[in-house]
Enzyme design. Structure first.
Site, short mmCIF file in Angstrom:
data_model
loop_
_atom_site.label_atom_id
_atom_site.label_comp_id
_atom_site.label_asym_id
_atom_site.label_seq_id
_atom_site.Cartn_x
_atom_site.Cartn_y
_atom_site.Cartn_z
N GLU A 107 -11.01 2.67 -4.14
CA GLU A 107 -10.67 4.09 -3.99
C GLU A 107 -10.68 4.96 -4.55
O GLU A 107 -10.61 6.55 -4.62
CB GLU A 107 -10.22 4.22 -2.12
CG GLU A 107 -11.56 2.85 -1.48
CD GLU A 107 -10.62 2.65 -0.01
OE1 GLU A 107 -9.62 2.59 0.31
OE2 GLU A 107 -11.58 3.18 0.91
N GLU A 127 -11.00 -5.66 2.30
CA GLU A 127 -10.70 -4.71 2.64
C GLU A 127 -11.20 -6.16 4.26
O GLU A 127 -9.89 -6.36 5.30
CB GLU A 127 -10.72 -3.26 2.93
CG GLU A 127 -9.92 -2.02 2.46
CD GLU A 127 -10.87 -2.22 1.14
OE1 GLU A 127 -11.52 -2.63 1.16
OE2 GLU A 127 -10.04 -0.87 0.34
N1 T1G Z 1 0.84 -4.75 -0.23
C1 T1G Z 1 1.66 -5.14 -0.37
N2 T1G Z 1 2.31 -6.56 -1.27
C2 T1G Z 1 1.50 -7.23 -2.17
C3 T1G Z 1 -0.88 -6.83 -2.29
C4 T1G Z 1 -0.52 -5.36 -1.31
N3 T1G Z 1 -2.01 -4.71 -0.48
N4 T1G Z 1 -1.03 -7.32 -2.89
C5 T1G Z 1 -0.36 -8.19 -3.55
N5 T1G Z 1 1.25 -8.25 -3.02
C6 T1G Z 1 2.45 -8.80 -3.32
C7 T1G Z 1 2.20 -10.10 -2.30
O1 T1G Z 1 2.75 -10.12 -1.15
C8 T1G Z 1 3.71 -10.63 -3.17
O2 T1G Z 1 4.58 -10.66 -2.67
C9 T1G Z 1 2.88 -10.29 -4.54
O3 T1G Z 1 3.08 -9.05 -4.50
C10 T1G Z 1 2.02 -10.75 -6.03
O4 T1G Z 1 0.66 -11.45 -4.87
C11 T1G Z 1 -6.82 1.93 2.24
C12 T1G Z 1 -6.46 -0.22 4.23
C13 T1G Z 1 -3.73 -8.15 -6.27
C14 T1G Z 1 -5.15 -10.45 -6.64
O5 T1G Z 1 -6.31 -6.94 -0.02
O6 T1G Z 1 -5.88 -9.86 -3.67
O7 T1G Z 1 -6.06 -1.53 0.40
O8 T1G Z 1 5.70 -12.62 -2.41
O9 T1G Z 1 1.57 -13.49 -5.07
O10 T1G Z 1 -1.69 -14.23 -7.08
O11 T1G Z 1 -8.53 1.05 2.25
O12 T1G Z 1 -1.60 -10.06 -4.53
O13 T1G Z 1 5.67 -11.61 -4.50
O14 T1G Z 1 7.04 -11.13 -2.33
O15 T1G Z 1 -1.01 -11.91 -4.41
O16 T1G Z 1 -1.16 -12.78 -9.01
C15 T1G Z 1 -6.50 -4.29 0.05
C16 T1G Z 1 -3.99 -8.15 -1.72
C17 T1G Z 1 -5.35 -3.45 0.92
C18 T1G Z 1 -5.58 -6.74 -2.64
C19 T1G Z 1 -2.57 -10.00 -7.03
N6 T1G Z 1 -6.25 -4.91 -1.19
N7 T1G Z 1 -3.96 -8.59 -3.19
O17 T1G Z 1 -2.94 -11.76 -7.27
O18 T1G Z 1 -0.66 -12.37 -7.11
S1 T1G Z 1 -5.96 -2.81 2.35
C20 T1G Z 1 -6.07 -6.40 -0.82
C21 T1G Z 1 -4.63 -9.76 -3.85
C22 T1G Z 1 -6.13 -1.15 1.51
C23 T1G Z 1 -7.47 0.91 2.06
C24 T1G Z 1 -7.22 -0.60 2.05
C25 T1G Z 1 -3.41 -10.50 -4.79
C26 T1G Z 1 -3.68 -9.68 -6.57
P1 T1G Z 1 5.52 -11.51 -3.17
P2 T1G Z 1 -0.25 -12.14 -4.97
P3 T1G Z 1 -1.48 -12.39 -7.59
#
Ligand code: T1G
Length: 691
Positions: A107, A127
């Site tokens: 976004e 999301e």
């Molecule tokens: N927020 C906070 N921490 C996050 C995070 C996030 N969005 N994504 C990953 N982490 C942390 C995770 O907990 C872990 O922490 C570390 O990063 C490595 O993650 C307004 C409301 C990006 C593909 O759903 O899909 O945006 O355990 O083990 O395998 O419209 O992380 O190391 O302390 O998964 O290399 C939407 C979620 C949010 C993407 C990387 N975004 N993340 O994968 O590493 S809602 C998502 C992933 C939003 C807006 C809306 C994956 C990754 P720790 P990992 P990875």
């Protein structure tokens, strides 16, 4: 400690390059949102700046909103405000998408006036997988960029697309290795030709028609509130002016964000990742190198485990005691891969490559070159001790010696070797090449680096690893035993198999305990009970009547129609009624709510004991086990999260009633459960301390 400024901006030859550096994934924390807004305003005010590029450090562009911030008091600017500060710049802003641009990350890129992506970048709106919808303009900007139907598909399935696929639908203008260089050049060209005007059109009629058709298809198949919200928000992009569409999207987002369903899904996301962090691991512990594996036992489990290694590209030796058994095991593996190719989930090339990584051998000596050896033989302690006694000299120094036992004492197995520091449990779940859960069982003498090796290996095998201490059944099976016992009691007291299974189906489990038992085979449990002297009168009576489940076309249900669809069987009712009479129990009708509570609350109670004993380090770990090994419905977050959402006092009260009514002391609430309930706390409060 004040967080270093995660957003910097450097002006290079008339271009302000705004860089986000918020490891590990550049989540859009309050500091990042504020930094973006300030950098945008500074670029606008700086006369030397002709154009702007937004990019990030590390392997991701931006992974979205900071999931850990949900539920905390909002800190301005909101993400929509931060994005608007970029879009409203008079100077052109180009996103240089260096890595994954997900959710709010995409976004942000949509709020820029153009986009360049690196070849390996993934772009998506996941999301809905968190029970949300894009809440920072995605539902209003994306349809105007790529068309409403393609936009809806991207946000409804939540799966990312490649940079090339993004370019093909017009989501990015360019794909370039030197993503920042290409973005700078594009931004300067746009400075010459004039910044593109952000799209605010309301969509063409044919676009609307394609959208409504896609929406109808989605709504017919899914009762997913997030998908329904996406449809309504994208429809607003047709029907409402942009600002009103943004307001409608925001309203959907705030409603979904506060819904228990989304809170559960966000808990699942964070709990699965927290489980990978090993509690109490000495700082600096390094996993050992794993380049080759060996699996002992070519049965269903051993073959499946060998496939896990081959699927991860790790050469593996499958070891059996005879050529005949070995061939049978290899044929089973080959058959599994052939089925995947037939289904189209595996290419012929990948199948050949994976089979090429599996070498069959007879005799334990073949384990000599392996960095990890996984024993997957019959569940018999004597046999396991014999194998580990031999492995200690056969396996090379430093090799991890893992047992796949489901129940047995890993410390006792370790004690049968002179290298207990190398011994641990790697409990795979059947079918091993499919199920995500891996319980890594830490013996009292398991070395920290051995444990770290098994956890890292679990992730390499695309599993969700969870550390368990040593006890009978570890985390999952120990809790399952409580549910199984109650399921049996419910039959004796008056319920029927289809009523018990229906209760769990209604809760969200795909299969209830009796359908599951018929699928697995009732003789498995029967053999364990025979070996441990335990009783399950109804289940034993069924096995003794030759009703072993689907494989004999009769178990708790009658499968004679087609071998798979189970229907209630009057003969089973007669057996159950006979057992009730033998037990001196007067049968009574039992309602669905009591059935559900009788199945789930004793499991939660056992989970509390598992936490008290330190078998599991976190309540979230227990949730992770049940979500990935036993089909607990993610929208309720797992047994311990569900307990918190119900309120522990209610569970304590009901358990006391069950204990009193049955005289079964094991149903008395665990001390930890009572303590938390009396303190008005939940299991989550323990994890906040253990984080
Ligand atoms: N927020 C906070 N921490 C996050 C995070 C996030 N969005 N994504 C990953 N982490 C942390 C995770 O907990 C872990 O922490 C570390 O990063 C490595 O993650 C307004 C409301 C990006 C593909 O759903 O899909 O945006 O355990 O083990 O395998 O419209 O992380 O190391 O302390 O998964 O290399 C939407 C979620 C949010 C993407 C990387 N975004 N993340 O994968 O590493 S809602 C998502 C992933 C939003 C807006 C809306 C994956 C990754 P720790 P990992 P990875």
């Amino acid at each position: 400690m004040a967080q270093e400024e995660p957003v910097t901006s450097v002006v290079e030859e008339g271009v302000a390059v705004i860089r986000i550096a918020n490891p590990p994934v550049n989540a859009l924390s309050a500091a990042v949102r504020g930094g973006l807004k300030r950098a945008a305003e500074a670029a606008e005010a700086d006369p030397s700046v002709r154009a702007v590029v937004v990019t990030a450090e590390g392997r991701t562009f931006i992974a979205g909103a900071d999931i850990t911030e949900f539920g905390k008091p909002p800190v301005p600017p909101t993400l929509p405000e931060a994005i608007a500060s970029l879009e409203s710049l008079a100077k052109p802003v180009v996103a240089a998408i260096n890595g994954a641009a997900l959710g709010g990350g995409l976004e942000v890129a949509l709020g820029c006036h153009a986009r360049v992506a690196a070849p390996g970048a993934k772009l998506g709106l996941p999301e809905v997988k968190l029970g949300l919808l894009p809440g920072a303009g995605g539902t209003q900007r994306l349809p105007r960029l790529v068309g409403a139907a393609p936009a809806l598909k991207l946000m409804a399935d939540g799966n990312p697309v490649s940079a090339e696929a993004a370019k093909a639908i017009g989501l990015v203008e360019e794909v370039a290795e030197d993503v920042v260089g290409a973005a700078r050049a594009l931004a300067l060209r746009l400075a010459e030709t004039g910044r593109p005007t952000p799209a605010r059109d309301r969509g063409a009629p044919e676009d609307r028609e394609a959208f409504e058709e896609a929406a109808a298809g989605l709504l017919k198949n899914a009762d997913n509130p997030s998908v329904a919200a996406c449809v309504e928000a994208v429809r607003a992009a047709f029907d409402l002016p942009f600002e009103e569409g943004m307001a409608a999207e925001r309203a959907h987002f705030l409603r979904l964000r506060d819904d228990p369903r989304s809170k559960a899904l966000r808990h699942v996301f964070l709990a699965e990742r927290a489980a990978a962090r090993i509690p109490g691991l000495p700082r600096g512990t390094q996993p050992r190198r794993v380049e080759r594996a060996a699996v002992i036992g070519g049965g269903t489990m051993g073959g499946g485990i060998a496939m896990c290694f081959a699927n991860a590209g790790i050469p593996v030796t499958l070891i059996e005691t005879s050529e005949e058994n070995l061939q049978r095991g290899l044929e089973r593996v080959a058959g599994n891969y052939a089925t995947s190719v037939k289904r189209g989930s595996l290419t012929e090339e990948a199948r050949a490559k994976r089979m090429g990584l599996i070498e069959g051998k007879v005799g334990l000596d073949a384990a000599a070159g392996a960095d990890v050896v996984v024993e997957a033989v019959f569940e018999e302690m004597g046999l396991k001790k014999e194998i580990f006694g031999k492995l200690e000299t056969v396996a090379k120094p430093g090799a991890i010696l893992a047992t796949n036992t489901s129940y047995l004492d890993v410390d006792e197995i370790a004690a049968s070797t002179s290298r207990p520091a190398d011994v641990l449990g790697m409990h795979f779940f059947s079918p091993a090449n499919v199920m995500k859960l891996l319980e890594v069982v830490r013996g009292k003498r398991t070395a920290p680096d051995a444990l770290a090796t098994a956890m890292e290996l679990g992730r390499k095998l695309a599993k969700v690893p969870v550390v368990s201490g040593v006890c009978y059944g570890f985390i999952g099976n120990r809790m399952l035993a409580r549910r199984t016992a109650q399921a049996e009691r419910l039959l004796i007291e008056g319920a029927l198999p289809e009523e018990v299974d229906a209760a769990l189906n209604a809760f969200g489990f795909r299969m209830g305990p009796f359908a599951m038992g018929d699928l697995a085979g009732l003789d498995i449990g029967w053999r364990i009970r025979q070996a441990t002297g335990k009783k399950a009168p109804v289940a034993d009576a069924l096995v003794e009547a030759g009703r072993l489940g689907q494989k004999t076309k009769r178990g708790y249900y009658d499968y004679s129609a087609d071998g798979r669809t189970g229907v209630p069987d009057p003969e089973v009712v007669a057996i159950i009624e006979r057992v009730s009479a033998e037990q001196g129990v007067t049968r009574r009708p039992i309602g669905r709510e009591e059935i559900t509570e009788r199945l789930l609350f004793p499991m939660i109670n056992e989970g509390a004991r598992i936490l008290e004993e330190g078998i599991a380090a976190r309540a979230g770990d227990i949730d992770t086990v049940w979500l990935n090994g036993y089909g607990w419905p993610a929208v309720t977050g797992g047994p311990m999260f569900h307990a918190d959402s119900l309120g522990l006092p209610r569970i304590v009260g009901r358990l006391r009633e069950f204990a009193r009514a049955s005289g079964d002391e094991s149903l008395e609430p665990a001390p930890l459960l009572v303590r938390l309930a009396e303190a008005g706390q939940g299991f989550a409060s323990l994890d906040e301390k253990a984080a």
